[in-house]
Design an enzyme around this catalytic site. Sequence first.
Site, PDB file in Angstrom:
ATOM      1  N   HIS A 119       0.855  -1.186   0.000  1.00 53.61           N
ATOM      2  CA  HIS A 119       0.000   0.000   0.000  1.00 53.61           C
ATOM      3  C   HIS A 119       0.897   1.245   0.000  1.00 53.61           C
ATOM      4  O   HIS A 119       2.016   1.198   0.523  1.00 53.61           O
ATOM      5  CB  HIS A 119      -0.828  -0.053   1.298  1.00 53.61           C
ATOM      6  CG  HIS A 119      -1.956   0.923   1.386  1.00 53.61           C
ATOM      7  ND1 HIS A 119      -1.781   2.235   1.735  1.00 53.61           N
ATOM      8  CD2 HIS A 119      -3.290   0.769   1.202  1.00 53.61           C
ATOM      9  CE1 HIS A 119      -2.952   2.845   1.771  1.00 53.61           C
ATOM     10  NE2 HIS A 119      -3.891   1.975   1.445  1.00 53.61           N
ATOM     11  N   ASP A 196       2.902  -4.874   7.773  1.00 51.90           N
ATOM     12  CA  ASP A 196       1.669  -4.146   7.576  1.00 51.90           C
ATOM     13  C   ASP A 196       0.536  -5.160   7.751  1.00 51.90           C
ATOM     14  O   ASP A 196       0.309  -6.015   6.893  1.00 51.90           O
ATOM     15  CB  ASP A 196       1.655  -3.531   6.168  1.00 51.90           C
ATOM     16  CG  ASP A 196       0.319  -2.873   5.835  1.00 51.90           C
ATOM     17  OD1 ASP A 196      -0.677  -3.159   6.520  1.00 51.90           O
ATOM     18  OD2 ASP A 196       0.267  -2.098   4.869  1.00 51.90           O
ATOM     19  N   GLN A 199      -4.771  -5.517   6.717  1.00 52.86           N
ATOM     20  CA  GLN A 199      -5.800  -6.452   6.249  1.00 52.86           C
ATOM     21  C   GLN A 199      -5.827  -7.721   7.102  1.00 52.86           C
ATOM     22  O   GLN A 199      -6.888  -8.246   7.415  1.00 52.86           O
ATOM     23  CB  GLN A 199      -5.559  -6.826   4.784  1.00 52.86           C
ATOM     24  CG  GLN A 199      -5.698  -5.663   3.821  1.00 52.86           C
ATOM     25  CD  GLN A 199      -7.096  -5.078   3.789  1.00 52.86           C
ATOM     26  OE1 GLN A 199      -8.089  -5.787   3.943  1.00 52.86           O
ATOM     27  NE2 GLN A 199      -7.197  -3.766   3.607  1.00 52.86           N
ATOM     28  N   LYS A 222     -10.654  -1.493  10.014  1.00 49.93           N
ATOM     29  CA  LYS A 222     -10.760  -2.664   9.131  1.00 49.93           C
ATOM     30  C   LYS A 222     -11.068  -3.930   9.923  1.00 49.93           C
ATOM     31  O   LYS A 222     -11.216  -5.007   9.351  1.00 49.93           O
ATOM     32  CB  LYS A 222      -9.476  -2.829   8.336  1.00 49.93           C
ATOM     33  CG  LYS A 222      -9.244  -1.639   7.387  1.00 49.93           C
ATOM     34  CD  LYS A 222      -8.016  -1.796   6.584  1.00 49.93           C
ATOM     35  CE  LYS A 222      -7.560  -0.516   5.953  1.00 49.93           C
ATOM     36  NZ  LYS A 222      -8.239  -0.203   4.694  1.00 49.93           N
ATOM     37  N   CYS A 360      -4.762   2.355  -3.733  1.00 53.32           N
ATOM     38  CA  CYS A 360      -3.542   2.901  -3.089  1.00 53.32           C
ATOM     39  C   CYS A 360      -2.342   1.996  -3.339  1.00 53.32           C
ATOM     40  O   CYS A 360      -1.469   1.853  -2.474  1.00 53.32           O
ATOM     41  CB  CYS A 360      -3.735   3.121  -1.598  1.00 53.32           C
ATOM     42  SG  CYS A 360      -5.003   4.319  -1.211  1.00 53.32           S
TER      43      CYS A 360
END
Length: 405
Positions: A119, A196, A199, A222, A360
Amino acid sequence: MSFDVDALRSQFPALAQEGLVYLDNAATSQKPQVVLDAMAQFYAQDNANVHRGAHRLSARATRAFEGARHTLAKFINAPASEALIFTRGTTEAMNLLANSLGAMVLGPGDTVLVDEWAHHASIVPWQQAALRAGATLLPIPLGRDGRLDLAAYERLLADQPKVVVLTQISNALGARAPLGSWLPMARAAGAITIIDGAQSVAHDVIDVQALGCDFFAFSGHKMYGPTGIGVLWGRRDLLDAMPPYQFGGEMIHQVSFNQSSFNQLPFKFEAGTPAIAEAIGLAAAAQWLQGQDRQALIAHETALLEYARLRLSELDGITLYSAFEDNAGALAFNVDGEHHQDVGVWLDQAGIAIRCGHHCCQPLMAALAVKGTCRLSVAAYNCRDEIDRFIAALTDYVEFLYDDA
Ligand code: PMP
C-alpha cells in the site's frame, strides 16, 4: 462446524439497510453494536481527558483508555502493553517508523525493501525516509505466478537491507505474503522487520510473538472498530532507542525553553490528547472478535471467498488477478475491455458496494499493467446470497455489453 451468519449480521446496524450488499470490507468494515455502545457510553458517562486529571472522571477515562491498550496487547499476544502505541491507523504507524526508526538506522547507501503489492502507506513514508538518508527503497517484485518472487527476495537480502517491510495480506489482491519463511530470512540478513497488518488483523488470529517480527501495524476500522485509531506494536528495545516522532503534551518528561526530556513508553510516541473514545471502541471490537469462534469465522470467510472466486472464474470476459486459494478477504478482477469504474457504478445501481481503482497500490497496478481493478472484499458477516447477487449483477453487466455489441 456451525456458524450462524444471520445472528452475526444482526449485530451490525448498518447491514439492516434495505438492498445493501456491502462487499467493500478491505476499505473499511461495518461496526457491531457493541463497538457503537462502548463509544457512546464513554462520551455519555466517562468523558474526560486522560492521564492528567485529579478528578474521578479523568481517572475513569484513563482506566478505560489504558485498559483498551491492555486488551489490544492481549489481542495480538504482545508481551507488554507499554510497547503498544496508539496511532491514527496503519498510515500513521508507518510514518512514525519511517521518521523515527528511519532516522536512527538509515544512512547513505543503505537499502529498504518493500513488497511490490504494498500500500502507498508502506511505500511513500519509506521512500521519503530513504531520500532523506541517501538510502534506496527497493521493491520485492511479483514473480510470473503473481506471488512475491522468492529468488528476487533472496538476491535483495544478500545486500543486507536495513529494513524489510512486508504486507501480510495485500489489500489490492487478497494474496498472502509467506511470512513464516520470509521473516526468518530477513532476520538472518540482519534486517529490522515491519509487518503491515492492516488487512490480516481482520482475517487472521494475530500473534506477534509467534510471527517473530520487530514491528506490527494495523488500523482499527478494518477490524470492526472505529476510524481514526490504530496500533503500532514494536520491539521494546528498538522503541526505547528510537527518537520521538511528534512533540507536544503527554510525550514529555520535563520541558524548559532550552530543552526537553521525554516520557517513557508508550507515551513518548503519543503526543497530544489521544483518540480516547476510538481506542475504547477498538478494544470493544477486539473483545467482540475474541468472543467469536475465530476458527469458524475464518472458515466462513475462506469458504465465501473461494465461492466468489469459483463463480467469477465461470464468467466469460473476466480477468482475475492473483486469485489464489489461500487469498484472504479480497479478490481483484476486471471485465475485459471495460473501465473498472463503469463496473463499480453498474454494481452500485444494484445496491452492491465494491471498490474500483488503484487501491492505493499504484506500483502494483503498473506491475499488473492495468490502471485499476475491481475488488470484492468480504467480512465475517457476508453471506452466499450476497455473492450470488453480486454475480447476478455482474452477469447482467457482461450480457448488457454483449447485447450492445
Ligand atoms: N496497508 C494496507 C494493506 C491497507 O489495506 C491500508 C488501508 N487500505 C493501509 C495500509 C492504510 O490504512 P489506513 O488508511 O487505515 O491508515
